[in-house]
Motif scaffolding. Structure first.
Motif, short mmCIF file in Angstrom:
data_model
loop_
_atom_site.label_atom_id
_atom_site.label_comp_id
_atom_site.label_asym_id
_atom_site.label_seq_id
_atom_site.Cartn_x
_atom_site.Cartn_y
_atom_site.Cartn_z
N LYS A 81 -8.01 2.31 -6.55
CA LYS A 81 -7.35 3.47 -8.48
C LYS A 81 -7.31 4.75 -7.75
N ASN A 82 -8.07 4.92 -6.52
CA ASN A 82 -7.88 6.42 -6.04
C ASN A 82 -6.95 6.51 -4.93
N ARG A 83 -5.42 7.38 -4.66
CA ARG A 83 -4.22 7.16 -4.06
C ARG A 83 -4.14 8.43 -2.55
N ILE A 84 -3.30 7.93 -1.84
CA ILE A 84 -3.31 9.40 -1.29
C ILE A 84 -1.77 9.97 -1.38
N LEU A 85 -1.24 11.12 -2.58
CA LEU A 85 0.49 11.61 -2.60
C LEU A 85 0.16 12.39 -1.28
N SER B 161 -9.21 9.21 4.16
CA SER B 161 -9.12 7.18 4.11
C SER B 161 -9.04 7.21 2.45
N VAL B 162 -8.72 6.41 1.96
CA VAL B 162 -8.58 5.40 0.34
C VAL B 162 -8.46 4.35 1.16
N GLU B 163 -9.25 3.59 -0.12
CA GLU B 163 -9.03 1.58 -0.28
C GLU B 163 -7.48 1.56 -0.11
N GLY B 164 -7.70 0.45 1.16
CA GLY B 164 -6.64 0.21 2.16
C GLY B 164 -5.39 1.15 2.43
N ARG C 137 1.04 -1.05 -0.04
CA ARG C 137 -0.24 -0.09 -0.20
C ARG C 137 0.98 1.28 -0.27
N ILE C 138 2.27 1.14 0.01
CA ILE C 138 2.81 2.27 -0.06
C ILE C 138 4.16 2.64 -0.86
N LEU D 2 -0.10 6.32 -0.97
CA LEU D 2 -0.78 5.32 -0.48
C LEU D 2 -2.08 5.00 -0.55
N GLY D 3 -2.03 3.40 -0.44
CA GLY D 3 -3.45 3.10 -0.78
C GLY D 3 -3.16 2.17 -1.99
N THR D 4 -4.65 1.37 -1.91
CA THR D 4 -4.37 -0.61 -2.79
C THR D 4 -5.45 -0.17 -4.28
#
Length: 293
Positions: free
Chosen positions: A40-44, A130-133, A14-15, A36-38
């Motif tokens: 389609k949508n992530r955190i930068l 939060s995003v997925e994962g 996830r990273i 971050l995340g697993t």
């Protein structure tokens, strides 16, 4: 010598770490940014400096190969090597992300030089994104800057420390009192590992945090002892650096002097040293404690 940080590293499922490609004396091998995340949508987390083409190309490549979208960009603090890349990413590499940052103290300089067309959303202490994962929790940790935050990844008990704790060496700060409180708060979080804003992964986080606290206390004692041994003199920050920082490379002396100044400010407030003007320059002198007799 520190291990070389690759341009792109998958640290876990996830990273993904993308190096900012902006090396320098204060940024080490460059600013670490993290996806971050697993899903389609992530955190930068953080964006590096402005106009760094290599970084933009590496990030674009990861987004393309992972087939993902950046939903949130979280900036740990306002310094150019963390927020500078936002303008390059917004609306292009990152199509329509929410940009998040904590507010600075009202007496500080303006929050950033971002164009008014890029809206900022304000983080609050304890907030979660939060995003997925991946779920990250925000912890306001002033000291390095008034707006500095660290984040914990709930799924893996990982701490993203920004510039509060580095992968090598020690950090600079604006306010020592606040910084020491923030270090204690991070220690209380008991992270399993630290992913810093600069430098390699910290696999021994508790030991590292305790070292930072002990190091600052040791520096304070060294400053006091040096002034006491030179009680008939008035010394400036660089005088103290040359005496105390004997193992520090000379090109880092200005940063060391910056930290010494904040120690002196704290010690002055505690009436342990006094500031005197000598030829228009601030210098410091030890204050002998008064006898109770």
């Amino acid at each position: 010598m520190a291990a070389v940080i690759p341009a792109v590293t998958r640290l876990s499922s996830r990273i993904i770490r993308i190096l900012g490609c902006n090396p320098g004396p204060m940024t080490l091998q460059g600013t670490n940014t993290y996806l971050l995340g697993t899903g389609k949508n992530r955190i930068l987390l953080d964006t590096g400096d402005k106009d760094i083409k290599d970084y933009q190309e590496h990030l674009t490549s990861v987004i393309s190969s992972e087939k993902i979208n950046i939903e949130h960009i979280v900036v740990t603090h306002w310094h150019h090597d963390h927020i500078g890349g936002v303008e390059d990413l917004y609306g292009t590499i990152a199509k329509s992300p929410k940009i998040w940052k904590h507010r600075r103290d009202p007496t500080d300089m303006p929050d950033s030089q971002l164009p008014n067309t890029i809206p900022l959303n304000w983080l609050t202490d304890g907030q979660e994104l939060s995003v997925e994962g991946a779920t990250v929790k925000v912890h306001h940790t002033p000291g390095h800057t008034t707006d500095h935050v660290v984040l914990t990844l709930q799924e893996e008990n990982i701490l993203f420390s920004g510039d509060c704790i580095l992968g090598e060496g020690t950090a600079v700060f604006e306010d020592l009192y606040s910084y020491m409180k923030s270090l204690q708060r991070i220690l209380d979080l008991k992270p399993a590992v630290i992913y810093p804003g600069h430098g390699n992964v910290v696999q021994d986080p508790i030991e590292k945090i305790e070292y930072y606290i002990e190091h600052r206390n040791k520096r304070e004692k060294q400053i006091l002892d040096t002034l006491e041994k030179n009680i008939d003199k008035q010394l400036n920050e660089m005088d103290l650096v040359k005496i105390i920082y004997t193992e520090t490379p000379e090109h880092l002396w200005p940063a060391a002097a910056y930290n010494v100044n904040h120690h002196l400010t704290k010690l002055t407030k505690e009436n342990k040293v006094k500031c005197v003007a000598v030829d228009g320059e601030s210098r410091w002198q030890f204050v002998a404690s008064k006898s109770n007799l």
